[in-house]
Design an enzyme around this catalytic site. Structure first.
Site, PDB file in Angstrom:
ATOM      1  CE  LYS A   1      11.460   8.605 -19.782  1.00  0.00           C
ATOM      2  NZ  LYS A   1      10.663   9.776 -19.475  1.00  0.00           N
TER       3      LYS A   1
ATOM      4  CG  HIS B   1      -3.008 -16.402   4.474  1.00  0.00           C
ATOM      5  ND1 HIS B   1      -3.333 -17.486   5.254  1.00  0.00           N
ATOM      6  CD2 HIS B   1      -3.952 -15.457   4.725  1.00  0.00           C
ATOM      7  CE1 HIS B   1      -4.442 -17.209   5.931  1.00  0.00           C
ATOM      8  NE2 HIS B   1      -4.833 -15.983   5.636  1.00  0.00           N
TER       9      HIS B   1
ATOM     10  CD  GLU C   1       7.591   9.174 -11.191  1.00  0.00           C
ATOM     11  OE1 GLU C   1       6.761  10.101 -11.258  1.00  0.00           O
ATOM     12  OE2 GLU C   1       7.914   8.484 -12.175  1.00  0.00           O
TER      13      GLU C   1
END
Ligand code: PA5
Length: 398
Positions: free
Chosen positions: A393, A287, A266
Protein backbone atom coordinates in the site's frame (compact mmCIF):
# COMPACT_ATOMS: atom_id res chain seq x y z
CA UNK A 1 -15.02 -31.79 16.53
CA UNK A 2 -11.93 -33.52 17.83
CA UNK A 3 -8.24 -33.79 17.06
CA UNK A 4 -6.89 -37.25 16.29
CA UNK A 5 -3.14 -37.26 16.82
CA UNK A 6 -2.30 -40.95 16.15
CA UNK A 7 -0.45 -40.12 12.95
CA UNK A 8 1.58 -37.25 14.32
CA UNK A 9 2.52 -38.44 17.83
CA UNK A 10 5.71 -40.24 16.80
CA UNK A 11 7.03 -37.14 15.08
CA UNK A 12 6.55 -34.84 18.07
CA UNK A 13 7.11 -36.92 21.18
CA UNK A 14 10.77 -35.97 21.60
CA UNK A 15 10.02 -32.27 22.10
CA UNK A 16 6.39 -32.38 23.25
CA UNK A 17 7.19 -32.02 26.94
CA UNK A 18 9.58 -29.15 26.32
CA UNK A 19 6.81 -27.23 24.56
CA UNK A 20 4.10 -27.89 27.16
CA UNK A 21 5.20 -25.08 29.51
CA UNK A 22 5.23 -22.72 26.53
CA UNK A 23 1.60 -23.39 25.70
CA UNK A 24 0.63 -22.94 29.33
CA UNK A 25 2.38 -19.57 29.42
CA UNK A 26 0.71 -18.48 26.16
CA UNK A 27 -2.66 -19.59 27.52
CA UNK A 28 -2.18 -17.63 30.71
CA UNK A 29 -1.17 -14.48 28.81
CA UNK A 30 -4.16 -14.80 26.48
CA UNK A 31 -6.76 -15.46 29.14
CA UNK A 32 -5.42 -12.75 31.47
CA UNK A 33 -5.33 -10.41 28.45
CA UNK A 34 -1.72 -9.48 29.10
CA UNK A 35 0.04 -10.84 26.00
CA UNK A 36 1.71 -8.82 23.28
CA UNK A 37 -1.12 -7.33 21.19
CA UNK A 38 -3.47 -7.56 24.20
CA UNK A 39 -5.38 -4.51 22.95
CA UNK A 40 -6.78 -6.80 20.20
CA UNK A 41 -8.39 -9.55 22.28
CA UNK A 42 -12.02 -8.49 21.82
CA UNK A 43 -12.74 -11.67 19.80
CA UNK A 44 -12.73 -13.58 23.11
CA UNK A 45 -15.75 -11.59 24.37
CA UNK A 46 -18.38 -13.20 22.09
CA UNK A 47 -20.84 -10.51 23.10
CA UNK A 48 -22.39 -9.35 19.81
CA UNK A 49 -26.02 -8.22 20.01
CA UNK A 50 -27.52 -11.13 18.07
CA UNK A 51 -31.14 -9.96 18.27
CA UNK A 52 -30.16 -6.58 16.81
CA UNK A 53 -28.20 -8.24 13.97
CA UNK A 54 -31.08 -10.62 13.22
CA UNK A 55 -33.56 -7.72 13.05
CA UNK A 56 -31.36 -5.79 10.64
CA UNK A 57 -30.94 -8.90 8.48
CA UNK A 58 -34.70 -9.47 8.42
CA UNK A 59 -35.30 -5.87 7.45
CA UNK A 60 -32.75 -5.98 4.60
CA UNK A 61 -34.05 -9.34 3.41
CA UNK A 62 -37.64 -8.10 3.37
CA UNK A 63 -36.79 -5.36 0.89
CA UNK A 64 -34.17 -7.03 -1.33
CA UNK A 65 -33.69 -10.18 -3.32
CA UNK A 66 -29.96 -9.76 -3.73
CA UNK A 67 -27.22 -8.47 -1.41
CA UNK A 68 -23.82 -7.26 -2.54
CA UNK A 69 -21.21 -7.64 0.18
CA UNK A 70 -18.16 -5.44 -0.43
CA UNK A 71 -15.16 -6.57 1.65
CA UNK A 72 -11.66 -8.01 1.49
CA UNK A 73 -9.48 -10.19 3.77
CA UNK A 74 -10.97 -10.58 7.22
CA UNK A 75 -13.85 -8.32 6.25
CA UNK A 76 -15.44 -10.95 3.99
CA UNK A 77 -13.72 -14.32 4.43
CA UNK A 78 -15.43 -15.29 7.69
CA UNK A 79 -18.87 -14.74 6.21
CA UNK A 80 -17.92 -16.68 3.08
CA UNK A 81 -16.65 -19.54 5.25
CA UNK A 82 -19.97 -19.79 7.06
CA UNK A 83 -22.12 -19.50 3.96
CA UNK A 84 -20.15 -22.19 2.10
CA UNK A 85 -19.92 -24.44 5.17
CA UNK A 86 -23.63 -24.23 5.99
CA UNK A 87 -25.17 -23.75 2.57
CA UNK A 88 -28.09 -21.80 4.11
CA UNK A 89 -31.40 -21.10 2.44
CA UNK A 90 -30.67 -17.61 1.00
CA UNK A 91 -27.05 -18.31 0.06
CA UNK A 92 -27.70 -17.56 -3.60
CA UNK A 93 -28.81 -14.02 -2.91
CA UNK A 94 -25.37 -13.07 -1.55
CA UNK A 95 -22.64 -11.82 -3.91
CA UNK A 96 -19.18 -11.07 -2.57
CA UNK A 97 -17.30 -8.31 -4.37
CA UNK A 98 -14.34 -6.05 -3.61
CA UNK A 99 -11.96 -8.88 -2.71
CA UNK A 100 -10.38 -8.46 -6.11
CA UNK A 101 -10.32 -5.72 -8.73
CA UNK A 102 -11.22 -7.94 -11.65
CA UNK A 103 -13.49 -5.83 -13.86
CA UNK A 104 -14.84 -8.86 -15.69
CA UNK A 105 -15.88 -10.58 -12.45
CA UNK A 106 -17.64 -7.45 -11.19
CA UNK A 107 -19.22 -6.70 -14.53
CA UNK A 108 -20.66 -10.20 -14.79
CA UNK A 109 -22.28 -9.88 -11.39
CA UNK A 110 -23.73 -6.45 -12.16
CA UNK A 111 -25.19 -7.81 -15.39
CA UNK A 112 -26.74 -10.72 -13.55
CA UNK A 113 -28.42 -8.62 -10.84
CA UNK A 114 -29.40 -5.51 -12.77
CA UNK A 115 -33.15 -6.19 -12.57
CA UNK A 116 -33.15 -7.39 -8.96
CA UNK A 117 -33.98 -5.48 -5.77
CA UNK A 118 -30.51 -4.79 -4.40
CA UNK A 119 -29.03 -3.97 -1.03
CA UNK A 120 -25.32 -3.21 -0.54
CA UNK A 121 -23.35 -4.02 2.62
CA UNK A 122 -19.89 -2.42 2.70
CA UNK A 123 -17.47 -3.85 5.27
CA UNK A 124 -14.11 -2.31 6.11
CA UNK A 125 -12.59 -1.77 9.52
CA UNK A 126 -10.11 0.88 8.44
CA UNK A 127 -12.60 2.25 5.95
CA UNK A 128 -9.70 3.21 3.71
CA UNK A 129 -8.83 0.00 1.85
CA UNK A 130 -8.19 0.78 -1.81
CA UNK A 131 -10.00 -2.29 -3.18
CA UNK A 132 -13.10 -1.36 -1.15
CA UNK A 133 -13.09 2.31 -2.10
CA UNK A 134 -12.68 1.41 -5.77
CA UNK A 135 -15.50 -1.15 -5.77
CA UNK A 136 -17.75 1.18 -3.81
CA UNK A 137 -17.24 3.92 -6.38
CA UNK A 138 -18.51 1.61 -9.13
CA UNK A 139 -21.43 0.36 -7.04
CA UNK A 140 -22.58 3.82 -5.97
CA UNK A 141 -22.85 4.84 -9.63
CA UNK A 142 -24.64 1.59 -10.45
CA UNK A 143 -27.17 2.15 -7.63
CA UNK A 144 -27.60 5.83 -8.58
CA UNK A 145 -28.50 4.88 -12.13
CA UNK A 146 -30.85 2.16 -10.96
CA UNK A 147 -32.75 3.96 -8.21
CA UNK A 148 -32.19 7.66 -8.77
CA UNK A 149 -33.32 8.79 -5.29
CA UNK A 150 -33.27 7.92 -1.57
CA UNK A 151 -29.97 6.19 -2.17
CA UNK A 152 -29.23 5.81 1.54
CA UNK A 153 -31.94 3.12 1.79
CA UNK A 154 -29.83 0.74 -0.29
CA UNK A 155 -26.61 0.84 1.76
CA UNK A 156 -25.37 -0.48 5.10
CA UNK A 157 -21.80 0.12 6.30
CA UNK A 158 -20.00 -2.04 8.84
CA UNK A 159 -16.92 -0.13 9.86
CA UNK A 160 -14.55 1.16 12.53
CA UNK A 161 -14.67 4.49 14.34
CA UNK A 162 -12.76 6.48 11.73
CA UNK A 163 -11.84 6.41 8.07
CA UNK A 164 -13.33 7.23 4.68
CA UNK A 165 -16.19 4.72 4.91
CA UNK A 166 -17.36 5.97 8.33
CA UNK A 167 -17.34 9.59 7.13
CA UNK A 168 -19.00 8.79 3.83
CA UNK A 169 -21.71 6.63 5.43
CA UNK A 170 -22.47 9.26 8.09
CA UNK A 171 -22.59 12.09 5.55
CA UNK A 172 -24.97 10.13 3.35
CA UNK A 173 -27.15 8.92 6.18
CA UNK A 174 -26.53 5.17 5.69
CA UNK A 175 -27.31 2.57 8.30
CA UNK A 176 -24.03 1.87 10.18
CA UNK A 177 -22.93 -1.07 12.34
CA UNK A 178 -19.73 -0.81 14.36
CA UNK A 179 -16.65 -3.00 14.26
CA UNK A 180 -15.16 -3.23 17.75
CA UNK A 181 -11.80 -1.44 17.93
CA UNK A 182 -10.26 -4.39 19.76
CA UNK A 183 -10.97 -7.04 17.08
CA UNK A 184 -8.80 -7.42 13.96
CA UNK A 185 -10.20 -8.47 10.56
CA UNK A 186 -9.26 -12.16 10.57
CA UNK A 187 -10.64 -12.58 14.10
CA UNK A 188 -13.89 -10.73 13.36
CA UNK A 189 -16.19 -13.44 12.02
CA UNK A 190 -18.21 -13.59 15.24
CA UNK A 191 -18.83 -9.81 15.30
CA UNK A 192 -21.13 -7.68 13.09
CA UNK A 193 -18.56 -8.21 10.29
CA UNK A 194 -19.34 -11.90 9.83
CA UNK A 195 -22.66 -12.26 11.61
CA UNK A 196 -24.75 -9.82 9.55
CA UNK A 197 -23.90 -11.42 6.17
CA UNK A 198 -24.34 -14.89 7.70
CA UNK A 199 -27.77 -13.92 9.04
CA UNK A 200 -28.66 -12.43 5.64
CA UNK A 201 -27.89 -15.80 4.07
CA UNK A 202 -30.41 -17.38 6.44
CA UNK A 203 -28.13 -19.22 8.88
CA UNK A 204 -28.78 -19.30 12.63
CA UNK A 205 -26.18 -16.98 14.17
CA UNK A 206 -27.29 -17.81 17.71
CA UNK A 207 -26.28 -21.45 17.25
CA UNK A 208 -22.92 -20.41 15.80
CA UNK A 209 -22.13 -18.22 18.80
CA UNK A 210 -23.40 -20.93 21.14
CA UNK A 211 -20.91 -23.35 19.55
CA UNK A 212 -18.10 -20.83 20.00
CA UNK A 213 -19.03 -20.33 23.65
CA UNK A 214 -19.07 -24.06 24.24
CA UNK A 215 -15.58 -24.34 22.73
CA UNK A 216 -14.39 -21.43 24.87
CA UNK A 217 -15.61 -23.32 27.94
CA UNK A 218 -13.77 -26.47 26.76
CA UNK A 219 -10.56 -24.50 26.53
CA UNK A 220 -10.55 -23.96 30.28
CA UNK A 221 -9.03 -27.44 30.22
CA UNK A 222 -5.33 -26.80 29.62
CA UNK A 223 -4.89 -30.23 28.08
CA UNK A 224 -7.50 -29.58 25.38
CA UNK A 225 -7.17 -30.56 21.72
CA UNK A 226 -6.57 -26.90 20.96
CA UNK A 227 -3.56 -26.73 23.29
CA UNK A 228 -2.26 -30.03 21.86
CA UNK A 229 -2.64 -28.75 18.31
CA UNK A 230 -0.69 -25.57 19.14
CA UNK A 231 2.11 -27.66 20.64
CA UNK A 232 2.20 -30.04 17.66
CA UNK A 233 2.45 -27.16 15.17
CA UNK A 234 5.32 -25.57 17.07
CA UNK A 235 7.23 -28.83 17.52
CA UNK A 236 6.93 -29.73 13.84
CA UNK A 237 8.09 -26.23 12.92
CA UNK A 238 11.07 -26.65 15.23
CA UNK A 239 11.76 -30.01 13.52
CA UNK A 240 12.23 -28.15 10.24
CA UNK A 241 8.80 -28.50 8.64
CA UNK A 242 7.84 -25.11 7.26
CA UNK A 243 4.45 -25.77 5.64
CA UNK A 244 1.14 -26.77 7.18
CA UNK A 245 -0.99 -28.26 4.44
CA UNK A 246 -4.71 -28.18 5.24
CA UNK A 247 -6.65 -30.83 3.36
CA UNK A 248 -10.30 -31.74 3.01
CA UNK A 249 -12.49 -34.13 1.09
CA UNK A 250 -15.46 -31.74 0.98
CA UNK A 251 -15.92 -28.70 -1.25
CA UNK A 252 -17.88 -27.02 1.55
CA UNK A 253 -14.53 -26.73 3.38
CA UNK A 254 -12.75 -24.76 0.63
CA UNK A 255 -13.50 -21.31 2.05
CA UNK A 256 -12.80 -22.51 5.57
CA UNK A 257 -9.29 -23.47 4.46
CA UNK A 258 -8.90 -20.07 2.74
CA UNK A 259 -9.74 -18.40 6.05
CA UNK A 260 -7.22 -20.63 7.85
CA UNK A 261 -4.55 -19.51 5.38
CA UNK A 262 -5.33 -15.90 6.19
CA UNK A 263 -5.65 -16.50 9.93
CA UNK A 264 -2.34 -18.32 10.32
CA UNK A 265 -0.48 -16.54 7.51
CA UNK A 266 -1.15 -13.02 8.78
CA UNK A 267 -0.82 -13.94 12.45
CA UNK A 268 2.39 -15.99 12.38
CA UNK A 269 4.23 -14.97 9.24
CA UNK A 270 6.45 -12.19 10.51
CA UNK A 271 9.98 -11.49 11.79
CA UNK A 272 11.30 -14.19 9.45
CA UNK A 273 9.23 -16.86 11.22
CA UNK A 274 6.06 -18.88 10.82
CA UNK A 275 4.59 -21.92 9.15
CA UNK A 276 3.38 -21.31 5.59
CA UNK A 277 -0.30 -22.35 5.47
CA UNK A 278 -1.42 -24.00 2.25
CA UNK A 279 -4.45 -26.07 1.29
CA UNK A 280 -5.53 -28.91 -0.97
CA UNK A 281 -8.81 -30.54 -1.86
CA UNK A 282 -8.85 -34.32 -2.08
CA UNK A 283 -9.40 -36.41 -4.18
CA UNK A 284 -8.58 -33.71 -6.81
CA UNK A 285 -5.13 -32.96 -5.43
CA UNK A 286 -4.28 -36.58 -4.72
CA UNK A 287 -3.93 -36.73 -8.49
CA UNK A 288 -1.61 -33.72 -8.65
CA UNK A 289 0.16 -32.65 -5.45
CA UNK A 290 -0.31 -36.13 -3.98
CA UNK A 291 2.95 -37.20 -5.57
CA UNK A 292 4.88 -34.37 -3.91
CA UNK A 293 3.24 -34.92 -0.54
CA UNK A 294 4.09 -38.62 -0.63
CA UNK A 295 7.65 -38.54 -1.94
CA UNK A 296 8.81 -34.94 -2.40
CA UNK A 297 10.93 -32.68 -0.13
CA UNK A 298 10.17 -33.24 3.52
CA UNK A 299 9.03 -29.69 4.23
CA UNK A 300 5.40 -30.15 5.22
CA UNK A 301 2.90 -31.74 7.54
CA UNK A 302 -0.82 -32.11 6.99
CA UNK A 303 -3.92 -31.15 8.94
CA UNK A 304 -6.70 -33.16 7.35
CA UNK A 305 -10.40 -32.46 7.92
CA UNK A 306 -12.84 -35.30 7.82
CA UNK A 307 -16.59 -34.75 8.18
CA UNK A 308 -18.37 -37.67 9.86
CA UNK A 309 -22.05 -37.16 9.14
CA UNK A 310 -23.03 -35.90 5.72
CA UNK A 311 -26.49 -35.03 4.47
CA UNK A 312 -25.93 -36.42 0.98
CA UNK A 313 -24.70 -39.90 0.17
CA UNK A 314 -25.22 -41.12 -3.38
CA UNK A 315 -25.79 -44.85 -3.58
CA UNK A 316 -23.88 -47.03 -6.03
CA UNK A 317 -25.44 -49.71 -8.20
CA UNK A 318 -25.36 -53.35 -7.14
CA UNK A 319 -22.80 -54.03 -9.87
CA UNK A 320 -20.28 -52.03 -7.93
CA UNK A 321 -18.17 -54.45 -5.93
CA UNK A 322 -17.40 -54.00 -2.19
CA UNK A 323 -18.87 -50.53 -1.69
CA UNK A 324 -22.46 -49.31 -1.41
CA UNK A 325 -22.10 -45.53 -1.59
CA UNK A 326 -19.79 -42.68 -2.56
CA UNK A 327 -19.22 -41.68 1.06
CA UNK A 328 -18.07 -45.18 1.92
CA UNK A 329 -15.41 -44.97 -0.78
CA UNK A 330 -14.46 -41.44 0.17
CA UNK A 331 -13.89 -42.56 3.76
CA UNK A 332 -11.74 -45.44 2.56
CA UNK A 333 -9.69 -43.02 0.42
CA UNK A 334 -9.29 -40.73 3.44
CA UNK A 335 -8.03 -43.56 5.66
CA UNK A 336 -5.72 -44.90 2.95
CA UNK A 337 -4.33 -41.43 2.25
CA UNK A 338 -3.48 -40.87 5.90
CA UNK A 339 -1.74 -44.25 6.10
CA UNK A 340 0.16 -43.69 2.86
CA UNK A 341 1.36 -40.21 3.84
CA UNK A 342 2.29 -41.40 7.31
CA UNK A 343 4.29 -44.20 5.70
CA UNK A 344 5.93 -41.54 3.54
CA UNK A 345 7.03 -39.80 6.79
CA UNK A 346 4.52 -36.96 6.52
CA UNK A 347 2.96 -36.18 9.91
CA UNK A 348 -0.86 -35.97 9.72
CA UNK A 349 -3.16 -34.23 12.19
CA UNK A 350 -6.75 -35.27 11.71
CA UNK A 351 -9.58 -32.92 12.64
CA UNK A 352 -12.81 -34.85 12.75
CA UNK A 353 -15.86 -32.65 12.20
CA UNK A 354 -19.22 -33.95 13.39
CA UNK A 355 -21.37 -32.35 10.65
CA UNK A 356 -21.95 -29.18 8.67
CA UNK A 357 -24.00 -27.43 11.34
CA UNK A 358 -24.01 -23.95 12.87
CA UNK A 359 -23.02 -25.26 16.29
CA UNK A 360 -20.05 -27.21 14.91
CA UNK A 361 -18.94 -24.22 12.84
CA UNK A 362 -18.92 -21.99 15.94
CA UNK A 363 -16.79 -24.56 17.73
CA UNK A 364 -14.35 -24.77 14.82
CA UNK A 365 -14.00 -21.00 14.44
CA UNK A 366 -13.20 -20.46 18.10
CA UNK A 367 -10.88 -23.47 18.18
CA UNK A 368 -8.77 -22.12 15.33
CA UNK A 369 -8.79 -18.51 16.54
CA UNK A 370 -7.55 -19.60 19.94
CA UNK A 371 -5.02 -22.12 18.63
CA UNK A 372 -3.68 -19.52 16.21
CA UNK A 373 -3.23 -17.00 19.02
CA UNK A 374 -1.57 -19.67 21.21
CA UNK A 375 0.74 -20.85 18.41
CA UNK A 376 1.81 -17.32 17.47
CA UNK A 377 2.61 -16.41 21.06
CA UNK A 378 4.63 -19.64 21.44
CA UNK A 379 6.52 -18.63 18.32
CA UNK A 380 7.25 -15.26 19.91
CA UNK A 381 5.30 -13.01 17.52
CA UNK A 382 2.35 -10.66 17.93
CA UNK A 383 -0.64 -12.60 16.52
CA UNK A 384 -2.77 -9.53 15.98
CA UNK A 385 -0.83 -7.17 13.73
CA UNK A 386 -0.01 -7.42 10.03
CA UNK A 387 2.69 -4.84 9.26
CA UNK A 388 3.69 -6.72 6.09
CA UNK A 389 0.28 -6.11 4.50
CA UNK A 390 0.96 -2.37 4.55
CA UNK A 391 4.10 -2.52 2.41
CA UNK A 392 2.44 -2.73 -1.02
CA UNK A 393 0.00 0.00 0.00
CA UNK A 394 2.88 2.34 0.86
CA UNK A 395 4.60 1.60 -2.45
CA UNK A 396 1.32 2.41 -4.25
CA UNK A 397 1.07 5.94 -2.90
CA UNK A 398 4.69 6.80 -3.75
O1 PA5 B 1 -7.06 -9.44 9.09
C1 PA5 B 1 -6.94 -8.30 8.70
O2 PA5 B 1 -6.82 -7.35 9.51
C2 PA5 B 1 -6.94 -7.95 7.23
O3 PA5 B 1 -7.03 -9.08 6.43
C3 PA5 B 1 -8.10 -7.02 6.90
O4 PA5 B 1 -9.30 -7.66 7.24
C4 PA5 B 1 -8.11 -6.63 5.43
O5 PA5 B 1 -6.88 -6.07 5.05
C5 PA5 B 1 -9.23 -5.64 5.14
O6 PA5 B 1 -9.08 -4.47 5.90
P1 PA5 B 1 -10.27 -3.49 6.14
O7 PA5 B 1 -11.33 -4.20 6.90
O8 PA5 B 1 -9.68 -2.36 6.92
O9 PA5 B 1 -10.78 -3.04 4.79
Amino acid sequence: MRLIDNYVKNFVQKYYEIFEPKVLKADELLKSKSCVGSEMLGWQDLNSDLEYIKNIAEDINSKSDCVLIIGIGGSYLGAKVAIDFLSPVYKNKIYFIGFNLDSEYLNNILKKIKDKKIHVVVISKSGNTIEIKTTLDIIINFIKKKYNQDLHKYFTAITGKKGFLRNFAETNNWQILDIPENVGGRFSVLTNVGLLPIALAGADIKKIVLGAKEMQKNLENLDSDCHKYAIIRNVLYKNGLKIELFASFNTRMLSFMEWLKQLFGESEGKEGKGLFPASVLFSTDLHSLGQFIQEGSKILFETIFFVKNLKYNLKLSEDFKNYKSINEINEKIFKSTVLAHYKGKVPCNIIEIEEFSEFELGRLIYFFEFSCALSSLMLGVNPFNQPGVEVYKKIMVN
